[in-house]
Design a protein around this motif. Structure first.
Motif, PDB file in Angstrom:
ATOM      1  N   ARG A  75       2.742 -54.069 -31.990  1.00 12.89           N
ATOM      2  CA  ARG A  75       2.233 -52.931 -32.767  1.00 12.89           C
ATOM      3  C   ARG A  75       2.770 -51.589 -32.241  1.00 12.89           C
ATOM      4  O   ARG A  75       2.372 -50.544 -32.715  1.00 12.89           O
ATOM      5  CB  ARG A  75       0.704 -52.924 -32.751  1.00 12.89           C
ATOM      6  N   GLN A  76       3.641 -51.634 -31.257  1.00 11.04           N
ATOM      7  CA  GLN A  76       4.305 -50.443 -30.718  1.00 11.04           C
ATOM      8  C   GLN A  76       3.332 -49.355 -30.236  1.00 11.04           C
ATOM      9  O   GLN A  76       3.309 -48.225 -30.738  1.00 11.04           O
ATOM     10  CB  GLN A  76       5.267 -49.863 -31.761  1.00 11.04           C
ATOM     11  N   PRO A  77       2.528 -49.651 -29.233  1.00 12.41           N
ATOM     12  CA  PRO A  77       1.692 -48.610 -28.622  1.00 12.41           C
ATOM     13  C   PRO A  77       2.567 -47.607 -27.870  1.00 12.41           C
ATOM     14  O   PRO A  77       3.693 -47.925 -27.477  1.00 12.41           O
ATOM     15  CB  PRO A  77       0.806 -49.398 -27.664  1.00 12.41           C
ATOM     16  N   ALA A  78       2.044 -46.401 -27.654  1.00 10.29           N
ATOM     17  CA  ALA A  78       2.778 -45.410 -26.870  1.00 10.29           C
ATOM     18  C   ALA A  78       2.874 -45.834 -25.413  1.00 10.29           C
ATOM     19  O   ALA A  78       3.867 -45.558 -24.727  1.00 10.29           O
ATOM     20  CB  ALA A  78       2.087 -44.054 -26.978  1.00 10.29           C
ATOM     21  N   ALA A  79       1.832 -46.493 -24.919  1.00  6.53           N
ATOM     22  CA  ALA A  79       1.815 -47.015 -23.559  1.00  6.53           C
ATOM     23  C   ALA A  79       0.972 -48.277 -23.548  1.00  6.53           C
ATOM     24  O   ALA A  79      -0.040 -48.355 -24.243  1.00  6.53           O
ATOM     25  CB  ALA A  79       1.237 -45.987 -22.587  1.00  6.53           C
ATOM     26  N   LEU A  80       1.424 -49.259 -22.777  1.00  6.30           N
ATOM     27  CA  LEU A  80       0.703 -50.524 -22.662  1.00  6.30           C
ATOM     28  C   LEU A  80       0.645 -50.882 -21.184  1.00  6.30           C
ATOM     29  O   LEU A  80       1.615 -51.389 -20.616  1.00  6.30           O
ATOM     30  CB  LEU A  80       1.399 -51.623 -23.467  1.00  6.30           C
ATOM     31  N   ALA A  81      -0.486 -50.581 -20.564  1.00 11.04           N
ATOM     32  CA  ALA A  81      -0.659 -50.824 -19.135  1.00 11.04           C
ATOM     33  C   ALA A  81      -1.470 -52.085 -18.916  1.00 11.04           C
ATOM     34  O   ALA A  81      -2.396 -52.385 -19.676  1.00 11.04           O
ATOM     35  CB  ALA A  81      -1.351 -49.636 -18.473  1.00 11.04           C
ATOM     36  N   VAL A  82      -1.129 -52.833 -17.878  1.00 14.55           N
ATOM     37  CA  VAL A  82      -1.811 -54.085 -17.548  1.00 14.55           C
ATOM     38  C   VAL A  82      -2.352 -53.990 -16.138  1.00 14.55           C
ATOM     39  O   VAL A  82      -1.623 -53.656 -15.193  1.00 14.55           O
ATOM     40  CB  VAL A  82      -0.853 -55.288 -17.655  1.00 14.55           C
ATOM     41  N   TYR A  83      -3.639 -54.283 -15.995  1.00 19.03           N
ATOM     42  CA  TYR A  83      -4.245 -54.338 -14.668  1.00 19.03           C
ATOM     43  C   TYR A  83      -4.717 -55.750 -14.378  1.00 19.03           C
ATOM     44  O   TYR A  83      -5.304 -56.415 -15.240  1.00 19.03           O
ATOM     45  CB  TYR A  83      -5.446 -53.394 -14.556  1.00 19.03           C
ATOM     46  N   ASN A  84      -4.463 -56.204 -13.172  1.00 20.95           N
ATOM     47  CA  ASN A  84      -4.998 -57.477 -12.696  1.00 20.95           C
ATOM     48  C   ASN A  84      -5.272 -57.348 -11.213  1.00 20.95           C
ATOM     49  O   ASN A  84      -4.554 -56.618 -10.503  1.00 20.95           O
ATOM     50  CB  ASN A  84      -3.999 -58.622 -12.951  1.00 20.95           C
ATOM     51  N   ARG A  85      -6.326 -58.021 -10.745  1.00 21.89           N
ATOM     52  CA  ARG A  85      -6.653 -57.917  -9.319  1.00 21.89           C
ATOM     53  C   ARG A  85      -5.496 -58.388  -8.454  1.00 21.89           C
ATOM     54  O   ARG A  85      -5.284 -57.864  -7.363  1.00 21.89           O
ATOM     55  CB  ARG A  85      -7.933 -58.702  -9.023  1.00 21.89           C
ATOM     56  N   THR A  86      -4.750 -59.395  -8.942  1.00 24.74           N
ATOM     57  CA  THR A  86      -3.519 -59.804  -8.271  1.00 24.74           C
ATOM     58  C   THR A  86      -2.370 -59.040  -8.927  1.00 24.74           C
ATOM     59  O   THR A  86      -1.989 -59.336 -10.069  1.00 24.74           O
ATOM     60  CB  THR A  86      -3.288 -61.318  -8.403  1.00 24.74           C
ATOM     61  N   THR A  87      -1.823 -58.070  -8.238  1.00 24.04           N
ATOM     62  CA  THR A  87      -0.838 -57.161  -8.841  1.00 24.04           C
ATOM     63  C   THR A  87       0.384 -57.902  -9.347  1.00 24.04           C
ATOM     64  O   THR A  87       0.923 -57.571 -10.413  1.00 24.04           O
ATOM     65  CB  THR A  87      -0.420 -56.092  -7.812  1.00 24.04           C
ATOM     66  N   GLU A  88       0.839 -58.902  -8.632  1.00 27.33           N
ATOM     67  CA  GLU A  88       2.048 -59.607  -9.051  1.00 27.33           C
ATOM     68  C   GLU A  88       1.849 -60.303 -10.386  1.00 27.33           C
ATOM     69  O   GLU A  88       2.788 -60.419 -11.174  1.00 27.33           O
ATOM     70  CB  GLU A  88       2.469 -60.624  -7.980  1.00 27.33           C
ATOM     71  N   ARG A  89       0.639 -60.747 -10.662  1.00 26.57           N
ATOM     72  CA  ARG A  89       0.390 -61.381 -11.956  1.00 26.57           C
ATOM     73  C   ARG A  89       0.516 -60.353 -13.085  1.00 26.57           C
ATOM     74  O   ARG A  89       1.065 -60.653 -14.145  1.00 26.57           O
ATOM     75  CB  ARG A  89      -0.995 -62.024 -11.974  1.00 26.57           C
ATOM     76  N   ALA A  90       0.015 -59.149 -12.852  1.00 26.04           N
ATOM     77  CA  ALA A  90       0.194 -58.081 -13.839  1.00 26.04           C
ATOM     78  C   ALA A  90       1.667 -57.732 -13.988  1.00 26.04           C
ATOM     79  O   ALA A  90       2.154 -57.526 -15.107  1.00 26.04           O
ATOM     80  CB  ALA A  90      -0.609 -56.847 -13.418  1.00 26.04           C
ATOM     81  N   ALA A  91       2.386 -57.668 -12.873  1.00 25.38           N
ATOM     82  CA  ALA A  91       3.812 -57.328 -12.919  1.00 25.38           C
ATOM     83  C   ALA A  91       4.602 -58.388 -13.677  1.00 25.38           C
ATOM     84  O   ALA A  91       5.538 -58.064 -14.428  1.00 25.38           O
ATOM     85  CB  ALA A  91       4.346 -57.174 -11.498  1.00 25.38           C
TER      86      ALA A  91
END
Length: 284
Positions: free
Chosen positions: A149-165
């Motif tokens: 849907r082409q958001p201006a920004a799409l940030a992902v947070y996860n307690r395990t940072t590598e999983r978010a990355a």
């Protein structure tokens, strides 16, 4: 319902499978709309999936395909060569159809159901700042559908940072630099914040983020598939925020499954009025 020699057969694969509502919902629809098809649950252990596919489990020509639930979504994605973009990012499928030549094709409707739910609620994505909290299977599907849907920004947070990355790397072919790893679960500055964790399933669970930190115009969504508001949604609504449950995500997938399996007319009829599906999935 009448089952004959010409009945088209579908399965739902899972382990456990006794809790699934799909047979009740879809068999009711097939009967109500005069469709000669049946959906049958199969309790299939995780280690038996490859054998099921390779040893004739799908060889019969009157088998149309199968629905997929835990724990098979990821394993089947690894076994099937053709997947839609959301399934590719999520590396999961929840539907598999048998083509006329006998080959199999998978698709994933969790994310599609979520963004169609946003449409139902009148919550836009394009050009908005979005935070996805949780990078598990649900987070992958939701983030991939949001990316389309082409958001201006799409940030992902996860307690395990590598999983978010890892999820962000999968999203970048769809949205490029708009996909980033969030340093925290702080909802401040976002237009849409989505809980894709399991926090809220059990009494006493901590909130996945603090809705008091969200701006006045922020919409809060929870993918926990209950019609009743979770503690997060109650807290968000108490603050005056728009907050919607994950139940609609489940409802909106029904026409997608039917269309995928070739029931286009029924899919169109139901999409025009999903009230009967809501009643079937969560009777009062």
């Amino acid at each position: 319902m009448a089952i004959s020699g010409s009945t088209r057969v579908f399965y739902i694969l899972g382990d456990p499978v006794a809790q699934v509502k799909a047979p009740t919902v879809y068999n009711h629809l097939f009967q109500q709309h005069g469709i000669d098809a049946v959906l049958v649950p199969l309790k299939l252990p995780a280690g038996a999936v490859r054998g099921f596919l390779q040893d004739g489990g799908m060889a019969a020509e009157n088998i149309g395909g199968f629905w997929v639930t835990i724990p098979h979504k990821g394993a089947l994605a690894d076994l099937l060569p053709a997947k839609d973009p959301v399934a590719t990012v999520a590396n999961a499928v929840n539907a598999v159809r048998r083509r006329p030549d006998g080959t199999l094709e998978g698709a994933l409707f969790d994310g599609i159901g979520f963004v169609k739910g946003l449409d139902h609620f009148g919550i836009p994505v394009t050009g908005r700042r979005v935070l996805v909290v949780g990078a598990g299977g649900g987070g992958h599907a939701v983030a991939a559908a949001l990316a389309q849907r082409q958001p201006a920004a799409l940030a992902v947070y996860n307690r395990t940072t590598e999983r978010a990355a890892s999820l962000v790397r999968r999203l970048q072919p769809l949205v490029g630099a708009a996909a980033t790893v969030a340093a925290s679960n702080d909802p401040a500055g976002y237009d849409l914040v989505v809980n894709c964790t399991s926090q809220g399933l059990q009494p006493g669970d901590a909130l996945p983020f603090d809705p008091a930190r969200a701006g006045a115009g922020t919409a809060v969504l929870d993918i926990i598939m209950t019609r009743e508001p979770t503690p997060l949604l109650k807290a968000a609504r108490a603050r005056g925020l728009r907050a919607e449950p994950g139940f609609e995500m489940l409802v909106q997938q029904v026409p997608e499954y039917l269309r995928f399996f070739g029931f286009d007319s029924l899919a169109a009829t139901l999409q025009a009025d999903l009230a009967p599906i809501r009643a079937l999935l969560a009777p009062k």
